[in-house]
Structures are given as structure tokens and as C-alpha cells.
Design an enzyme around this catalytic site. Structure first.
Site, mmCIF file in Angstrom:
data_model
loop_
_atom_site.group_PDB
_atom_site.id
_atom_site.type_symbol
_atom_site.label_atom_id
_atom_site.label_comp_id
_atom_site.label_asym_id
_atom_site.label_seq_id
_atom_site.Cartn_x
_atom_site.Cartn_y
_atom_site.Cartn_z
ATOM 1 N N LYS A 32 -2.659 -8.606 -10.327
ATOM 2 C CA LYS A 32 -2.941 -7.818 -9.462
ATOM 3 C C LYS A 32 -1.704 -7.416 -8.488
ATOM 4 C CE LYS A 32 -5.634 -8.340 -5.505
ATOM 5 N NZ LYS A 32 -5.328 -8.116 -4.389
ATOM 6 N N ASP A 59 -3.574 -2.427 -6.707
ATOM 7 C CA ASP A 59 -4.662 -2.574 -5.730
ATOM 8 C C ASP A 59 -4.140 -1.714 -4.416
ATOM 9 O OD1 ASP A 59 -6.981 -3.320 -4.113
ATOM 10 O OD2 ASP A 59 -6.122 -5.102 -3.975
ATOM 11 N N LEU A 60 -4.252 -0.484 -4.413
ATOM 12 C CA LEU A 60 -3.751 0.202 -3.139
ATOM 13 C C LEU A 60 -4.850 0.651 -2.262
ATOM 14 C CD1 LEU A 60 -0.541 1.921 -4.567
ATOM 15 C CD2 LEU A 60 -0.577 -0.649 -3.324
ATOM 16 N N LYS A 61 -6.081 0.617 -2.936
ATOM 17 C CA LYS A 61 -7.198 1.355 -2.196
ATOM 18 C C LYS A 61 -7.055 2.586 -1.396
ATOM 19 C CE LYS A 61 -8.771 -3.509 -1.124
ATOM 20 N NZ LYS A 61 -7.501 -4.303 -1.549
ATOM 21 N N HIS A 63 -7.596 6.218 0.307
ATOM 22 C CA HIS A 63 -8.711 6.530 1.023
ATOM 23 C C HIS A 63 -8.071 7.776 1.964
ATOM 24 C CE1 HIS A 63 -12.225 5.938 3.804
ATOM 25 N NE2 HIS A 63 -12.397 7.052 3.420
ATOM 26 N N ASP A 64 -8.171 9.114 1.337
ATOM 27 C CA ASP A 64 -7.655 10.089 2.121
ATOM 28 C C ASP A 64 -8.328 11.395 1.732
ATOM 29 O OD1 ASP A 64 -5.920 12.004 3.644
ATOM 30 O OD2 ASP A 64 -4.473 10.408 3.535
ATOM 31 N N ILE A 65 -7.860 12.548 2.163
ATOM 32 C CA ILE A 65 -8.488 13.838 1.922
ATOM 33 C C ILE A 65 -8.319 14.008 0.306
ATOM 34 C CG2 ILE A 65 -8.382 14.756 4.166
ATOM 35 C CD1 ILE A 65 -6.251 16.672 2.903
ATOM 36 N N ASN A 67 -7.463 16.003 -2.053
ATOM 37 C CA ASN A 67 -6.187 16.902 -2.369
ATOM 38 C C ASN A 67 -5.110 15.901 -2.432
ATOM 39 O OD1 ASN A 67 -4.682 18.933 -3.611
ATOM 40 N ND2 ASN A 67 -3.534 19.464 -1.671
ATOM 41 N N THR A 68 -4.961 14.986 -1.077
ATOM 42 C CA THR A 68 -3.951 13.751 -1.053
ATOM 43 C C THR A 68 -4.017 12.859 -2.087
ATOM 44 O OG1 THR A 68 -3.757 14.305 1.344
ATOM 45 C CG2 THR A 68 -2.959 12.188 0.581
ATOM 46 N N THR A 119 -14.881 -7.957 0.650
ATOM 47 C CA THR A 119 -15.534 -9.162 0.982
ATOM 48 C C THR A 119 -15.469 -9.926 2.101
ATOM 49 O OG1 THR A 119 -13.672 -10.170 -0.377
ATOM 50 C CG2 THR A 119 -15.464 -9.519 -1.746
ATOM 51 N N GLN A 190 -12.685 -15.086 3.378
ATOM 52 C CA GLN A 190 -13.943 -14.429 2.472
ATOM 53 C C GLN A 190 -15.032 -14.875 3.222
ATOM 54 O OE1 GLN A 190 -12.701 -12.112 0.689
ATOM 55 N NE2 GLN A 190 -11.016 -12.672 -0.531
ATOM 56 N N ARG A 211 -5.563 -17.408 -3.886
ATOM 57 C CA ARG A 211 -5.056 -18.466 -3.312
ATOM 58 C C ARG A 211 -5.553 -19.735 -4.336
ATOM 59 N NH1 ARG A 211 -6.443 -16.860 2.652
ATOM 60 N NH2 ARG A 211 -7.823 -15.627 1.455
#
Length: 232
Positions: A32, A59-61, A63-65, A67-68, A119, A190, A211
Site C-alpha cells: 500500500k 491509498d489516496l482516499k 473526496h471532492d466534487i 468532476n474533480t 478505523t 487504532q 507497523r
């Protein structure tokens, strides 16, 4: 779908990452690449690790509108990663747009999964700080249902919710579960955690382990222990 252990390479430089990966002389673990490493080194780190023969979960997650996110996913699809993700909180429209952007002209694409709740988020924090009044379990199941409706392959959830997600979305809907620690290990920051063996029992398809492997005295032995408990 085969089960697999994904190592979270949460390092701050390419050199530290390669020093770690060089320890693996027999295996080519699924890795990852998260924000820290990607922001430090950019797309070149993805290309180099891919060239070495590893599968990659980017793993960049996002989250935007919509179209972006669509345009960003179109860029990421050129990196030839095996899996990438976004936040389910971005709505069904955003997830559909992401899928559209990620799909290449020939119809191929990486696996796309949605983060339900991190988490590190407890139910109390979710309700008091995010003002989500439902239980954490109901929220995660709803977000997973939204992801399935949008056409995604699965979700990121804690191993404690993997069984519920499978029950509601079907066995073929993937669960990728961080928050995995050895029974005799430290849980770090976590909140919702479990062991590789328990994650297998619950029905996780992939576990993401950081880890407990990367900070181990013998990372290769720790990785093999994870594989033995989760896959074999």
C-alpha cells in the site's frame, strides 16, 4: 478472489521504502502506498515499485466534487496500480464519476474501493464531532450499500464490520481491512482492531498491515506470520 496481506509502506522517502522492500528476497508482497509516500515522491515511486513486480494499492482516499474526482481518477488509472480508493462520504454520484474516470478506453481498470469510516474513528467521535446520529455499524453498512450501488468493488472497513458488510452486500463484495494487529502487539492509534486469524474468520478479503510488519525486528518473519494466520 484470493485473500492477501497488503503491507502499508508508510515511509517518508523512496530510499526508506526500497531499503524495506529489499529485505524481501523470496516474496513480492502486495504493498500500500499512502499519502505520505506519494506526496513525498510522486508518481515515480508507484512506477518503480510496480517495475519491481509488486501489486500496489494506492491509498489516496479521494473526496471532492464528482468532476474533480473523475479527472483525478483518469490520471491515476495511467499509473497501472491494482487498487485505489475514495471516501464513500462523497456520495453515490461521486463514486460513479470516479469509476468512470478510472476505467480506461479498453475497459480495464484498477479495483476501486470506498472508505466507510476510518478505523481511528469511534462511534462517540462520529456522533459528537461529525453529527452522524446513527450507530457506527449502521453508518458503515449504509456507506457500503451506496458503494455497491455505485458499482464499486468493495469497501475499506475495520475487520469488526467485514461480516456485516458481506451480509448486506453479498460475499463477492470485497472487504479490505486495516486495523489488524497481532494478539501480542500494540494497537497504536487504532480504535477498532483485530488479529489476522480473526479477520480471516470474519471474512475479510484483504488485510492491510503496517507497523506490526514494518516496525518488527524481522519484517519478513512478521509478514510470513501474517500470511500464515490470514491466508494459509
Amino acid at each position: 478472489m484470493g485473500k492477501d496481506v497488503i503491507i502499508a509502506c508508510d515511509f517518508s522517502s523512496a530510499q526508506a521504502t526500497f531499503d524495506f522492500l529489499d529485505k524481501f528476497t523470496e516474496e513480492k508482497p502486495f504493498v500500500k502506498i499512502g499519502m505520505e509516500l506519494f506526496y513525498a515522491e510522486g508518481p515515480s515511486i508507484v512506477k518503480e515499485i510496480k517495475k519491481r513486480g509488486h501489486k500496489i494499492f494506492l491509498d489516496l482516499k479521494l473526496h471532492d466534487i464528482p468532476n474533480t474526482v473523475k479527472k483525478s481518477m483518469a490520471v491515476l488509472s495511467k499509473l497501472d496500480v491494482d487498487m485505489t480508493n475514495l471516501h464513500a462520504a462523497g456520495t453515490i454520484d461521486m463514486m460513479k464519476a470516479a469509476l468512470e474516470g478510472l476505467t480506461r478506453e479498453d475497459g480495464t481498470r484498477p479495483l476501486l474501493i470506498a472508505v466507510t469510516q476510518l478505523t481511528s474513528t469511534s462511534e462517540e467521535r462520529m456522533q459528537n464531532e461529525l453529527l452522524i446520529n446513527s450507530s457506527i455499524n449502521d453508518t458503515i453498512v449504509k456507506y457500503a450499500s451506496n458503494a455497491k450501488e455505485a458499482g464499486l468493488d468493495g469497501v475499506v472497513c475495520s475487520p469488526l464490520e467485514a461480516g456485516m458488510v458481506k451480509e448486506n452486500c453479498g460475499k463477492a463484495f470485497m472487504t479490505v481491512t486495516p486495523g489488524v494487529r497481532f494478539a501480542d502487539g500494540d494497537i497504536g492509534d487504532q480504535v477498532r482492531v483485530t488479529t489476522p486469524a480473526k479477520a480471516k474468520e470474519i471474512g475479510s478479503d484483504y488485510i492491510v498491515v503496517g507497523r506490526p510488519i514494518t516496525a518488527a525486528e524481522d519484517p519478513v518473519a512478521a509478514y510470513r506470520r501474517c500470511v500464515a494466520e490470514f491466508v494459509d
